[in-house]
Enzyme design. Structure first.
Site: not given
Lengths: 230, 230
Positions: B43, B59, B63, B113
Site C-alpha cells: 500500500g 501499489e 511493490e 521485498e
DNA sequence: ACAAAAGTGTTCGCTTTACACCCATGT
DNA sequence: ACATGGGTGTAAAGCGAACACTTTTGT
C-alpha cells in the site's frame, strides 16, 4: 514526511430515524457553494487531529443537534475523483441510527436547515449523496436480519407492533406477525414489561424492552441470530 | 475551496492467496522510515487525481507485480489519529484475492521485498496492519459462506477436494464432504468437465469449473446463496 | 494386498412457512 | 354492535446434520 498530496478528507452520515411508521433520513440544506440550496447528507471536512468518527459526531452536533445511538462505518467514496467539483475529496460515509426521543432537531448553530425526509422519497442531493444513501439503505436492510439493530430506532419500551412495522418499513415487504413474534421471542433478549399502551381503539398492547446485556451475553457465547419472517 | 487540512490518504491491501492448502497473505518489507525492516501490507499514499482502487492496483503492481482477481473495500482506518507515527494518515483498506496462476512475485521495481505469509502465522507488522489483517480475515470468513468468493483463489479447473480444503482453511474447521458437495452442486453454477487430475496415489478426481455467467444470472434473479456445512 | 483419495444416499430432527380466529378496548 | 388493533397454535414441508462404505488408482 514530505509527500505532497492535495486530497481532502470528509465524512458524511446517513442518519436513520423512524417516525410515524416511516424510515427517515436526516438531510441538511447547503447554504453556500456550488450546491447552494441543495439538500445533502450531514457531514464535512475532518479537522486536523480529529478521528473520523469524532468528525461525524461533531458535524451532526453542529448541523442538527442530533446525537446518535448507533454508528458504524459504511464505505469510503473516492473512486470517482470528481465527486466533489471543487477539489479531490474522499468521503468516509457512516450509517447512524437515532432513537425517537432524540428526533427533534435543534436550531443549528451555523444556520443550516436540517430536516427528516422519508427514506423512500429522497430528492436529488448534492455530490454523490444519493449513491451513499442507496448504500446505507442496502446495509440497513441486510443488517437488520442478522443483528437486532432495529431497537435503536424504537423507544425504550415499545409494543410488538412497532417492531413489526419497523421491519416491514425497512424490508419493504410484509412479514407474518405470528412467525415474527415467535422467532424474536425465542431469542430471549426481549422482555415483557407490565406496562400497556393504548392508542385510540383496539386492544392495548404490552410493552417490551430490549435487554442489551442479555443480547451481548448471547452474542459473546457465539450464538448467531437470523431473523427470518414469512 | 480553501480549507486547510493536513491529513494524508493512503491505501492498503490485504491480498489473499491459496497455496499448498494454506491461506496466505502478501506482505512487503519496509525499506525506509520508522518501520524499516518490518513487514507491512502492500500500500501507500494515493496520488493526486488518482482513484482509491486505482491507487491499490498501482501499489500492488509496483511493490509486487501482482494483479488481483477480486477486490473489495474493507474498511477505513482513521479513528486512531496516531496510527502512523509520522503524521495523520487515514488508510482505506481493501481485501483482494489472487488466483494461483498469478502467485509468483515479480522482482519489484523499488527494491522492496515481497513475500507470501501463511495467514495463521503473521509476524508483528508496521502501523496497525495486524488489525487490518484481522478485519480482512473476518470479512473473508464471513463472506465465503454467502458468496462464492473462493473460486478466485482456485485455479480455473479444480478438483472438488481443493474447494473443500479451501473452505476448511478459511473457516478453520472441518466440513462434511458429502453435505458440502451436495449443497454446492445444487446451486448449479459448478460444471463438471471431462478432465481428470491424479496426484500421487488415490482415485483421480474430476475437474470442475465455476460458471460465472450462470452465477451472475442466478444472482440477478435474486436467488440467495448460503453455503452451510456440517 | 494395501494405502490413499474420490465418490455417493438415507434418515432424523429442527426450522420455516402457511394459515384464521378470539380478545380487549374505544366509539 | 361494530371497528380497531393485539394476541395466539398447529400441521406440512424443506433444509441441515449426521453418518460409512465403495471405487479407482499407485505402490
Amino acid at each position: 514526511m514530505n509527500i505532497s498530496q492535495n486530497i481532502k478528507v470528509a465524512v458524511d452520515a446517513v442518519v436513520f430515524g423512524y417516525e410515524e411508521g416511516q424510515v427517515r433520513i436526516l438531510l441538511i440544506k447547503q447554504k453556500f457553494g456550488v450546491y447552494k440550496d441543495r439538500w445533502a447528507l450531514p457531514g464535512g471536512f475532518v479537522l486536523d487531529g480529529e478521528s473520523l468518527s469524532g468528525a461525524v459526531e461533531r458535524e451532526l452536533r453542529e448541523e442538527s443537534g442530533v446525537a446518535v445511538d448507533y454508528m458504524e462505518q459504511l464505505c469510503t467514496f473516492g473512486d470517482d475523483v470528481a465527486r466533489d467539483p471543487r477539489a479531490q475529496v474522499i468521503s468516509v460515509a457512516y450509517l447512524a441510527l437515532v432513537n425517537p426521543s432524540k428526533l427533534r432537531l435543534r436550531a443549528s448553530s451555523d444556520a443550516k436547515e436540517a430536516k427528516w425526509f422519508p427514506a423512500d422519497n429522497i430528492p436529488e442531493l448534492a455530490f454523490d449523496h444519493n449513491t451513499i444513501i442507496a448504500k446505507g439503505l442496502e446495509r440497513l436492510k441486510a443488517k437488520v436480519s442478522y443483528q437486532p439493530l432495529g431497537f435503536d430506532l424504537l423507544e425504550k419500551e415499545f409494543p410488538f407492533s412497532d417492531l413489526e412495522n419497523l421491519y416491514r418499513a425497512i424490508l419493504g415487504r410484509d412479514i407474518d406477525r405470528r412467525n415474527f413474534r415467535k422467532k424474536l421471542m425465542s431469542f430471549g433478549f426481549l422482555e415483557e414489561t407490565d406496562k400497556m399502551r393504548k392508542i385510540g381503539s383496539g386492544r392495548p398492547a404490552k410493552l417490551f424492552v430490549f435487554n442489551k446485556q442479555e443480547y451481548r451475553r448471547l452474542e459473546s457465547e457465539g450464538i448467531h441470530f437470523e431473523i427470518k419472517y414469512a
